[in-house]
Design a protein around this motif. Structure first.
Motif, PDB file in Angstrom:
ATOM      1  N   LYS A   1       0.847  -1.196   0.000  1.00 46.97           N
ATOM      2  CA  LYS A   1       0.000   0.000   0.000  1.00 46.97           C
ATOM      3  C   LYS A   1       0.881   1.245   0.000  1.00 46.97           C
ATOM      4  CE  LYS A   1      -3.718  -2.376   2.442  1.00 46.97           C
ATOM      5  NZ  LYS A   1      -4.539  -2.424   3.675  1.00 46.97           N
ATOM      6  N   TYR A   2       0.569   2.180  -0.898  1.00 40.94           N
ATOM      7  CA  TYR A   2       1.420   3.344  -1.115  1.00 40.94           C
ATOM      8  C   TYR A   2       0.778   4.632  -0.606  1.00 40.94           C
ATOM      9  CZ  TYR A   2       4.100   0.334  -4.253  1.00 40.94           C
ATOM     10  OH  TYR A   2       4.853  -0.683  -4.760  1.00 40.94           O
ATOM     11  N   GLU A   3       1.617   5.491  -0.030  1.00 37.67           N
ATOM     12  CA  GLU A   3       1.203   6.836   0.366  1.00 37.67           C
ATOM     13  C   GLU A   3       2.344   7.792   0.048  1.00 37.67           C
ATOM     14  OE1 GLU A   3      -0.878   7.359   4.262  1.00 37.67           O
ATOM     15  OE2 GLU A   3      -0.303   5.267   4.545  1.00 37.67           O
ATOM     16  N   GLN A   4       2.007   9.065  -0.239  1.00 38.35           N
ATOM     17  CA  GLN A   4       3.040  10.058  -0.511  1.00 38.35           C
ATOM     18  C   GLN A   4       2.915  11.259   0.421  1.00 38.35           C
ATOM     19  OE1 GLN A   4       2.993  10.835  -4.849  1.00 38.35           O
ATOM     20  NE2 GLN A   4       4.751   9.448  -4.994  1.00 38.35           N
ATOM     21  N   PHE A   5       4.070  11.851   0.731  1.00 36.94           N
ATOM     22  CA  PHE A   5       4.143  13.003   1.629  1.00 36.94           C
ATOM     23  C   PHE A   5       5.056  14.050   0.990  1.00 36.94           C
ATOM     24  CE2 PHE A   5       3.905   8.977   3.849  1.00 36.94           C
ATOM     25  CZ  PHE A   5       2.760   9.120   4.625  1.00 36.94           C
ATOM     26  N   GLU A   6       4.628  15.309   1.027  1.00 33.22           N
ATOM     27  CA  GLU A   6       5.392  16.388   0.389  1.00 33.22           C
ATOM     28  C   GLU A   6       5.858  17.417   1.417  1.00 33.22           C
ATOM     29  OE1 GLU A   6       4.630  19.045  -3.544  1.00 33.22           O
ATOM     30  OE2 GLU A   6       3.304  19.497  -1.863  1.00 33.22           O
ATOM     31  N   GLY A   7       7.048  17.940   1.197  1.00 34.51           N
ATOM     32  CA  GLY A   7       7.565  19.025   2.013  1.00 34.51           C
ATOM     33  C   GLY A   7       8.174  20.087   1.112  1.00 34.51           C
ATOM     34  N   ILE A   8       7.891  21.357   1.410  1.00 36.09           N
ATOM     35  CA  ILE A   8       8.393  22.472   0.601  1.00 36.09           C
ATOM     36  C   ILE A   8       9.056  23.506   1.502  1.00 36.09           C
ATOM     37  CG2 ILE A   8       7.730  24.428  -0.880  1.00 36.09           C
ATOM     38  CD1 ILE A   8       5.437  22.699  -1.940  1.00 36.09           C
ATOM     39  N   CYS A   9      10.210  23.998   1.076  1.00 30.26           N
ATOM     40  CA  CYS A   9      10.883  25.088   1.777  1.00 30.26           C
ATOM     41  C   CYS A   9      11.191  26.194   0.782  1.00 30.26           C
ATOM     42  CB  CYS A   9      12.174  24.608   2.442  1.00 30.26           C
ATOM     43  SG  CYS A   9      13.021  25.914   3.371  1.00 30.26           S
ATOM     44  N   GLU A  10      10.587  27.355   0.996  1.00 31.70           N
ATOM     45  CA  GLU A  10      10.812  28.513   0.133  1.00 31.70           C
ATOM     46  C   GLU A  10      12.092  29.236   0.553  1.00 31.70           C
ATOM     47  OE1 GLU A  10       8.925  29.190  -2.411  1.00 31.70           O
ATOM     48  OE2 GLU A  10       7.085  28.032  -2.010  1.00 31.70           O
ATOM     49  N   GLY A  11      12.728  29.883  -0.417  1.00 27.96           N
ATOM     50  CA  GLY A  11      13.943  30.628  -0.102  1.00 27.96           C
ATOM     51  C   GLY A  11      14.486  31.337  -1.323  1.00 27.96           C
ATOM     52  N   GLU A  12      15.804  31.499  -1.353  1.00 27.41           N
ATOM     53  CA  GLU A  12      16.439  32.174  -2.484  1.00 27.41           C
ATOM     54  C   GLU A  12      17.840  31.637  -2.714  1.00 27.41           C
ATOM     55  OE1 GLU A  12      18.260  36.246  -1.448  1.00 27.41           O
ATOM     56  OE2 GLU A  12      16.523  36.114  -0.106  1.00 27.41           O
ATOM     57  N   ILE A  13      18.318  31.848  -3.931  1.00 24.99           N
ATOM     58  CA  ILE A  13      19.685  31.465  -4.298  1.00 24.99           C
ATOM     59  C   ILE A  13      20.596  32.661  -4.043  1.00 24.99           C
ATOM     60  CG2 ILE A  13      21.218  30.727  -6.158  1.00 24.99           C
ATOM     61  CD1 ILE A  13      19.175  28.615  -5.300  1.00 24.99           C
ATOM     62  N   ILE A  14      21.619  32.461  -3.220  1.00 24.75           N
ATOM     63  CA  ILE A  14      22.556  33.551  -2.961  1.00 24.75           C
ATOM     64  C   ILE A  14      23.640  33.545  -4.050  1.00 24.75           C
ATOM     65  CG2 ILE A  14      22.057  33.541  -0.504  1.00 24.75           C
ATOM     66  CD1 ILE A  14      24.727  32.075  -0.072  1.00 24.75           C
ATOM     67  N   GLU A  15      24.539  34.517  -4.010  1.00 22.09           N
ATOM     68  CA  GLU A  15      25.469  34.705  -5.123  1.00 22.09           C
ATOM     69  C   GLU A  15      26.759  33.905  -5.006  1.00 22.09           C
ATOM     70  OE1 GLU A  15      25.981  38.868  -5.751  1.00 22.09           O
ATOM     71  OE2 GLU A  15      23.906  39.161  -6.435  1.00 22.09           O
ATOM     72  N   GLU A  16      27.056  33.388  -3.824  1.00 19.89           N
ATOM     73  CA  GLU A  16      28.258  32.562  -3.692  1.00 19.89           C
ATOM     74  C   GLU A  16      28.085  31.565  -2.552  1.00 19.89           C
ATOM     75  OE1 GLU A  16      30.955  35.501  -0.867  1.00 19.89           O
ATOM     76  OE2 GLU A  16      31.258  35.539  -3.041  1.00 19.89           O
ATOM     77  N   ARG A  17      28.830  30.490  -2.603  1.00 20.36           N
ATOM     78  CA  ARG A  17      28.729  29.441  -1.590  1.00 20.36           C
ATOM     79  C   ARG A  17      29.054  29.986  -0.203  1.00 20.36           C
ATOM     80  NH1 ARG A  17      31.103  27.862  -6.085  1.00 20.36           N
ATOM     81  NH2 ARG A  17      30.651  25.873  -7.115  1.00 20.36           N
ATOM     82  N   THR A  18      28.229  29.601   0.773  1.00 18.68           N
ATOM     83  CA  THR A  18      28.444  30.026   2.152  1.00 18.68           C
ATOM     84  C   THR A  18      28.094  28.880   3.096  1.00 18.68           C
ATOM     85  OG1 THR A  18      27.825  32.296   1.543  1.00 18.68           O
ATOM     86  CG2 THR A  18      27.905  31.774   3.891  1.00 18.68           C
ATOM     87  N   GLY A  19      29.050  28.485   3.938  1.00 16.80           N
ATOM     88  CA  GLY A  19      28.811  27.415   4.906  1.00 16.80           C
ATOM     89  C   GLY A  19      29.409  26.097   4.456  1.00 16.80           C
ATOM     90  N   ASP A  20      29.684  25.224   5.426  1.00 14.32           N
ATOM     91  CA  ASP A  20      30.324  23.944   5.108  1.00 14.32           C
ATOM     92  C   ASP A  20      29.578  22.741   5.667  1.00 14.32           C
ATOM     93  OD1 ASP A  20      30.806  24.274   7.791  1.00 14.32           O
ATOM     94  OD2 ASP A  20      32.993  24.355   7.609  1.00 14.32           O
ATOM     95  N   LYS A  21      28.348  22.936   6.106  1.00 11.75           N
ATOM     96  CA  LYS A  21      27.540  21.812   6.584  1.00 11.75           C
ATOM     97  C   LYS A  21      26.591  21.386   5.463  1.00 11.75           C
ATOM     98  CE  LYS A  21      27.507  23.230  11.476  1.00 11.75           C
ATOM     99  NZ  LYS A  21      28.149  24.563  11.361  1.00 11.75           N
ATOM    100  N   GLY A  22      25.810  20.346   5.750  1.00 10.10           N
ATOM    101  CA  GLY A  22      24.815  19.913   4.779  1.00 10.10           C
ATOM    102  C   GLY A  22      25.436  19.257   3.560  1.00 10.10           C
ATOM    103  N   PHE A  23      24.701  19.270   2.447  1.00 11.35           N
ATOM    104  CA  PHE A  23      25.167  18.640   1.212  1.00 11.35           C
ATOM    105  C   PHE A  23      24.358  19.190   0.051  1.00 11.35           C
ATOM    106  CE2 PHE A  23      21.796  16.138   3.015  1.00 11.35           C
ATOM    107  CZ  PHE A  23      21.037  15.687   1.948  1.00 11.35           C
TER     108      PHE A  23
END
Length: 200
Positions: free
Chosen positions: A135-157
């Motif tokens: 049995k299948y179910e789907q879940f959605e998540g959205i995060c609004e934001g913006e693209i900055i002009e240069e890379r900033t930060g070293d966490k995440g991926f």
């Protein structure tokens, strides 16, 4: 449902071998579920992602695990959708700059295409497909934001160093996993998934 069934239900496969994704989701699932990844169920092949939408890719991956390994699982697909680029890279986010799937290459291409753009609006969108006993179910998540002009930060991926969520002065790559999970697209989708799992 006997004790053995309950124990089996709590063991669920996350259809990925991406350790970054695994860590983010494991934090939210906590100790109530035994989370395993593809290699732990004996899946060493590439799981197909051949659809044109996040919803399609997510379901295709979940279906593949259920049909070939008979294992309850959930699969996600995530896309960065940039307004000025007509929604690109979208479903092609992981391989935007080529099949090598290199985050640095992908970010470089986005920043190149965004040069001179005044509209920096973007959003991350995640779709998770859960399959339990066919049995299948789907879940959605959205995060609004913006693209900055240069890379900033070293966490995440991924695109985290160039994405600043709405209402914040830092990028995803400057946040801890816990901070990011509270507002991120994947965090929001996983929260819905966790609530569903708890109800089973």
């Amino acid at each position: 449902m006997d004790e053995q069934d309950i124990k089996t239900m709590k063991r669920i496969c996350f259809a990925t071998n991406n350790q970054n994704k695994l860590h983010e989701i494991a934090v939210q699932l906590g100790e109530k579920f035994e989370l395993v990844i593809l290699k732990e169920i004996g899946c060493d092949e590439d799981v197909p992602e051949e659809q044109e939408t996040l919803e399609g890719n997510s379901k295709q991956k979940a279906e593949y695990i259920w049909e070939n390994y008979n294992h309850s699982c959930f699969a996600d697909d995530t896309g960065l959708e940039i307004e000025a680029l007509g929604g690109e890279p979208g479903v092609y986010s992981a391989r935007y700059a080529g099949p090598q799937r290199e985050s640095e290459d992908n970010m470089a291409l986005v920043l190149e295409k965004m040069q001179g753009q005044t509209n920096r609006n973007a959003r991350f969108r995640t779709v998770i497909t859960l399959v339990i006993d066919g049995k299948y179910e789907q879940f959605e998540g959205i995060c609004e934001g913006e693209i900055i002009e240069e890379r900033t930060g070293d966490k995440g991926f991924g695109y985290d160093p160039i994405f600043k969520p709405k209402g914040y002065d830092v990028t995803f790559a400057q946040m801890s996993t816990e901070e990011k999970n509270k507002i991120s697209h994947r965090g929001l989708a996983v929260a819905k998934l966790v609530e569903r799992l708890k109800s089973l």
